[in-house]
Every structure is written in C-alpha cells, then in structure tokens.
Design a protein around this motif. Sequence first.
Motif, PDB file in Angstrom:
ATOM      1  N   MET A 146      39.386 -92.946 -18.138  1.00 40.55           N
ATOM      2  CA  MET A 146      39.163 -91.592 -18.621  1.00 40.55           C
ATOM      3  C   MET A 146      40.486 -90.913 -18.979  1.00 40.55           C
ATOM      4  O   MET A 146      40.578 -90.175 -19.974  1.00 40.55           O
ATOM      5  N   VAL A 147      41.548 -91.164 -18.197  1.00 45.00           N
ATOM      6  CA  VAL A 147      42.861 -90.584 -18.491  1.00 45.00           C
ATOM      7  C   VAL A 147      43.389 -91.128 -19.811  1.00 45.00           C
ATOM      8  O   VAL A 147      43.938 -90.386 -20.649  1.00 45.00           O
ATOM      9  N   VAL A 148      43.241 -92.444 -20.010  1.00 44.96           N
ATOM     10  CA  VAL A 148      43.711 -93.049 -21.264  1.00 44.96           C
ATOM     11  C   VAL A 148      42.978 -92.444 -22.461  1.00 44.96           C
ATOM     12  O   VAL A 148      43.590 -92.113 -23.500  1.00 44.96           O
ATOM     13  N   ASP A 177      57.906 -97.098  -5.715  1.00 45.99           N
ATOM     14  CA  ASP A 177      56.854 -96.191  -6.188  1.00 45.99           C
ATOM     15  C   ASP A 177      57.221 -95.593  -7.547  1.00 45.99           C
ATOM     16  O   ASP A 177      56.354 -95.434  -8.416  1.00 45.99           O
ATOM     17  N   TYR A 178      58.502 -95.262  -7.717  1.00 41.80           N
ATOM     18  CA  TYR A 178      58.962 -94.702  -8.993  1.00 41.80           C
ATOM     19  C   TYR A 178      58.707 -95.701 -10.126  1.00 41.80           C
ATOM     20  O   TYR A 178      58.216 -95.343 -11.201  1.00 41.80           O
ATOM     21  N   ARG A 179      59.021 -96.966  -9.857  1.00 37.84           N
ATOM     22  CA  ARG A 179      58.794 -97.993 -10.885  1.00 37.84           C
ATOM     23  C   ARG A 179      57.303 -98.236 -11.105  1.00 37.84           C
ATOM     24  O   ARG A 179      56.866 -98.475 -12.234  1.00 37.84           O
ATOM     25  N   ALA A 180      56.522 -98.182 -10.016  1.00 39.38           N
ATOM     26  CA  ALA A 180      55.083 -98.420 -10.142  1.00 39.38           C
ATOM     27  C   ALA A 180      54.396 -97.333 -10.956  1.00 39.38           C
ATOM     28  O   ALA A 180      53.360 -97.576 -11.591  1.00 39.38           O
ATOM     29  N   LEU A 181      54.958 -96.111 -10.950  1.00 38.76           N
ATOM     30  CA  LEU A 181      54.377 -95.004 -11.714  1.00 38.76           C
ATOM     31  C   LEU A 181      54.785 -95.027 -13.190  1.00 38.76           C
ATOM     32  O   LEU A 181      54.303 -94.199 -13.967  1.00 38.76           O
ATOM     33  N   ALA A 182      55.653 -95.962 -13.572  1.00 36.84           N
ATOM     34  CA  ALA A 182      56.143 -95.998 -14.957  1.00 36.84           C
ATOM     35  C   ALA A 182      55.014 -96.140 -15.986  1.00 36.84           C
ATOM     36  O   ALA A 182      55.019 -95.428 -17.003  1.00 36.84           O
ATOM     37  N   PRO A 183      54.023 -97.045 -15.805  1.00 39.57           N
ATOM     38  CA  PRO A 183      52.951 -97.133 -16.821  1.00 39.57           C
ATOM     39  C   PRO A 183      52.165 -95.835 -16.973  1.00 39.57           C
ATOM     40  O   PRO A 183      51.828 -95.435 -18.100  1.00 39.57           O
ATOM     41  N   LEU A 184      51.868 -95.168 -15.856  1.00 38.31           N
ATOM     42  CA  LEU A 184      51.132 -93.904 -15.937  1.00 38.31           C
ATOM     43  C   LEU A 184      51.960 -92.835 -16.628  1.00 38.31           C
ATOM     44  O   LEU A 184      51.439 -92.077 -17.460  1.00 38.31           O
ATOM     45  N   ALA A 212      46.056 -99.542 -12.015  1.00 38.81           N
ATOM     46  CA  ALA A 212      44.785 -99.773 -12.717  1.00 38.81           C
ATOM     47  C   ALA A 212      44.968 -99.583 -14.217  1.00 38.81           C
ATOM     48  O   ALA A 212      44.439-100.351 -15.027  1.00 38.81           O
ATOM     49  N   LEU A 213      45.729 -98.564 -14.578  1.00 38.22           N
ATOM     50  CA  LEU A 213      45.977 -98.284 -15.989  1.00 38.22           C
ATOM     51  C   LEU A 213      46.742 -99.425 -16.651  1.00 38.22           C
ATOM     52  O   LEU A 213      46.505 -99.760 -17.813  1.00 38.22           O
ATOM     53  N   ALA A 214      47.649-100.041 -15.917  1.00 37.40           N
ATOM     54  CA  ALA A 214      48.508-101.069 -16.505  1.00 37.40           C
ATOM     55  C   ALA A 214      47.849-102.445 -16.542  1.00 37.40           C
ATOM     56  O   ALA A 214      48.130-103.243 -17.436  1.00 37.40           O
ATOM     57  N   LEU A 223      61.473 -89.644  -7.669  1.00 33.31           N
ATOM     58  CA  LEU A 223      60.038 -89.865  -7.534  1.00 33.31           C
ATOM     59  C   LEU A 223      59.290 -88.541  -7.498  1.00 33.31           C
ATOM     60  O   LEU A 223      58.224 -88.401  -8.118  1.00 33.31           O
ATOM     61  N   TYR A 224      59.839 -87.572  -6.798  1.00 38.68           N
ATOM     62  CA  TYR A 224      59.184 -86.259  -6.694  1.00 38.68           C
ATOM     63  C   TYR A 224      59.007 -85.622  -8.086  1.00 38.68           C
ATOM     64  O   TYR A 224      57.918 -85.146  -8.417  1.00 38.68           O
ATOM     65  N   TYR A 225      60.058 -85.649  -8.902  1.00 45.49           N
ATOM     66  CA  TYR A 225      59.966 -85.028 -10.226  1.00 45.49           C
ATOM     67  C   TYR A 225      59.001 -85.802 -11.134  1.00 45.49           C
ATOM     68  O   TYR A 225      58.294 -85.218 -11.952  1.00 45.49           O
ATOM     69  N   ARG A 226      58.974 -87.132 -10.978  1.00 50.01           N
ATOM     70  CA  ARG A 226      58.018 -87.899 -11.791  1.00 50.01           C
ATOM     71  C   ARG A 226      56.592 -87.558 -11.391  1.00 50.01           C
ATOM     72  O   ARG A 226      55.707 -87.416 -12.252  1.00 50.01           O
ATOM     73  N   GLU A 227      56.318 -87.428 -10.103  1.00 48.90           N
ATOM     74  CA  GLU A 227      54.981 -87.063  -9.642  1.00 48.90           C
ATOM     75  C   GLU A 227      54.573 -85.691 -10.172  1.00 48.90           C
ATOM     76  O   GLU A 227      53.420 -85.495 -10.595  1.00 48.90           O
ATOM     77  N   ILE A 228      55.509 -84.726 -10.121  1.00 47.38           N
ATOM     78  CA  ILE A 228      55.203 -83.375 -10.604  1.00 47.38           C
ATOM     79  C   ILE A 228      54.831 -83.417 -12.084  1.00 47.38           C
ATOM     80  O   ILE A 228      53.853 -82.784 -12.523  1.00 47.38           O
ATOM     81  N   ARG A 229      55.579 -84.156 -12.886  1.00 44.52           N
ATOM     82  CA  ARG A 229      55.291 -84.240 -14.316  1.00 44.52           C
ATOM     83  C   ARG A 229      53.934 -84.900 -14.560  1.00 44.52           C
ATOM     84  O   ARG A 229      53.171 -84.485 -15.445  1.00 44.52           O
ATOM     85  N   ILE A 230      53.638 -85.951 -13.799  1.00 44.12           N
ATOM     86  CA  ILE A 230      52.352 -86.638 -13.967  1.00 44.12           C
ATOM     87  C   ILE A 230      51.196 -85.709 -13.615  1.00 44.12           C
ATOM     88  O   ILE A 230      50.195 -85.627 -14.348  1.00 44.12           O
TER      89      ILE A 230
END
Length: 393
Positions: free
Chosen positions: A331-333, A251-258, A373-375, A283-290
């Motif tokens: 929309m995010v992009v 999941d951490y790697r999958a969130l890299a593009p976002l 979807a973004l990637a 993963l938790y800290y990456r989610e919080i930042r996103i």
Amino acid sequence: MSLVVYAAASLFAVTALLLFRRPRVALRDPLTASTWVSIFLGGLCFFCSAPVTLAAVNDLTGTPNFGAPMTYSVISAYSASLLILLINWRGGPAEQVRRWVVRVATVYSLLIAAIITLFTLASAPVERLRDLDTYYANTPYMREMIVLYLVGHGACALITCYVCLRWSREVTGTLRVGLRLIMAGLSVDLLGFALTKITAVVARWTLHDLDGLSTDLAPPASAVGALLCSAGFALPRLLPAVLDQWHSIWDYRALAPLWAELETVPTAPKPAPPRWQLPRGRLYYREIRILDALLALQSRCDGRVRETAYRQARTQGSAPGEAHFIAAAAMVVDAAHQARQPQSPAGQEPAGTSRLHTAVFSDTGELVQLSRALAKSPVVEAARAGAARAARS
C-alpha cells in the motif's frame, strides 16, 4: 620506557573522555563520576611515573626526587578511587554508601599526608628516576614512605578482589565479565607490581640485589593490570552504548529501501540535521523523515491494495504477522507512486481508502520489517508494477 607509559596514560585518557562526554549528567551520577575519577587517576599514575615526567618535576621544583611522593600520592589516590568506585557500584542504602566513602577517603588522605611528611623528613639527595624504591630502601623515613604506599596499594587490591569475587557469584552478563576483568587486573597488579616491589625492597634489607623485579618487571605488570582493571569498570557502562550504536548502523542500513521509496514524497520542511552525528542520531533523523512521509501519504493509501496484497502473501505461505507488513508495504508503494504523479489530486481520496496509522510503525523494529518487506517481497514488487501500469493507462 616513558613512551610505553605515556601510551598507557593516553588509553586511560581516551576512556575517561568517552565516559565524561556529558559532564552535567556525569557529575550528577556518583557512579559515573567515580568511574571517571578512577580512570583519570589511573592515567595520571602512568603519566607521573614516567622518567621524563619525574625529571621535569624534579627540575621544576628544584628538589631531587620530588616526583616520588607526588607519584606515590597519586597511586594512593587511585587506590582510594577504586574502593570508592566499587562502593558506589555495589550500591546499598545511601547513608551506608556515604559512610563507607568517607571512611575510605579519610584513610587514604591520612596515608597521602604520611607519605608527604615522611619524604619531608627524609634525606634523598641523589636523583633516582627508575630505581628509587630499592636505592633508598634502607634510608630512614624514605623506607617507611615506600612501605606505606605499597601496603596501601596492596590492601586496596586485596579488598577489591575479595568483594568482586563475592559479587561475581551473584550477577550475570556484562557485569560479571567486568568483575572478572577487575579481578584479573588487580591480581596482575598485586603479584606483578606490589609483591615484586616489596620483594625487591626486602631483598635490599637483607643485603641482596633483586632490583630487576622493581625496575623491569613491576612497571609493565602495573600497566597490564591497570588496563584490565579499568576495562572491567568501563565495560558494563560503555558496552551497552557501543552495542546501541552498532545496532543503529544496521537499522539505518535496513531502512534504506523504505527511505529510497519515500525520499521524494513532499513533507513539511524540517531543520537540517547536524553534519556530524553518531549512528544513533543518523537513525533517529531517518526515522523522523520516514514517519513524516508516511503521514503525508495517508490520503493516498488504498485499502484495496492492502487487502489484495495480504491475500497474496498468505497464499504464498507468509505468516499473518509477516503478511501484515507485506500488505502495508504494498500500500505504501502504491501511495508513493501516486504522489509522484502530477495528475493525481492530492486532496482526493481513492475509493476504498484505508488509513495507514503511522503510530503502528513508530517502533524502529517495525519500520525495519516494513522496509525489508518492501525490498524483498514479490507481492510488493507486483504492487509496484501494477501501480506503474495504472499510471500509464
């Protein structure tokens, strides 16, 4: 032999540390505490039975073979801990569980007291580090002490195997796998350790020599059996945590593009995360930042971009759910591109603004879908190109 035994003890120690990584929580949970005690005593059995340890204990106490009752007592305590662990694991009414735990602890405490008493009464002046069971098989009191610890250990193996067999028919998944590992380990221990030791001792009673069963076959069989048994107890408790960490890596790697898209979005300052973290913490800290970045982009989200992207995704054959994430990613992009333009007024909302509710994407799986979807979506890539053209014009 000592090196092999110490290696087995080390494996037990590592497993015990993994289970006891949160001491306060572990001590409040009878199942976790009894699992840890059982694995710790299993490792201690191997440590105490190593010839090097036995020689050191004998020298330290000045009593030949003092290490024998010490090792036999630890083995008996280990047998009791297996039964207590199984009682806590199986569960039931609290009063019934407590009553059975007290019974097992009482029986094996009496057994340990008997082992120590018999050794005190016996005469064993010749130090034997590897073949004490057979060497003193015909010595008064030593004979009874040896038989007692073997019977106590064998009874524990038989009872535990019987309970695990019945229980395994009622459960599925990792619990069943764990119970079968326990049965396999105890079967190896019963046949390869207890039965071979007893056979070698009985052979001495009948003036035959089968010492090799006790000195050569029993120790490695005991090591294999104990490791299988401990793996069976630990697997249902450790495997979910291990799988959670493993899924967190993906999941951490999958969130890299976002995160790459949102990393430069200004957000409120946050404390620096710990330097060393398990995958779940990262993963938790990456989610919080996103989520913070998505919240900061609220005022820049243009509903027209989302509506256009949704129609395009549906036209290209995307299902409604997939098209929803593609439209949100587009929309995010667009909003992130606006945030990177210094001339874009942060407080002014564009026409057709549509709020991006971060609560909709608070689940890890949904954030991962947004990131994918973004990637990968050509619709999102087209929205990125359109935002870049708009900025240049």
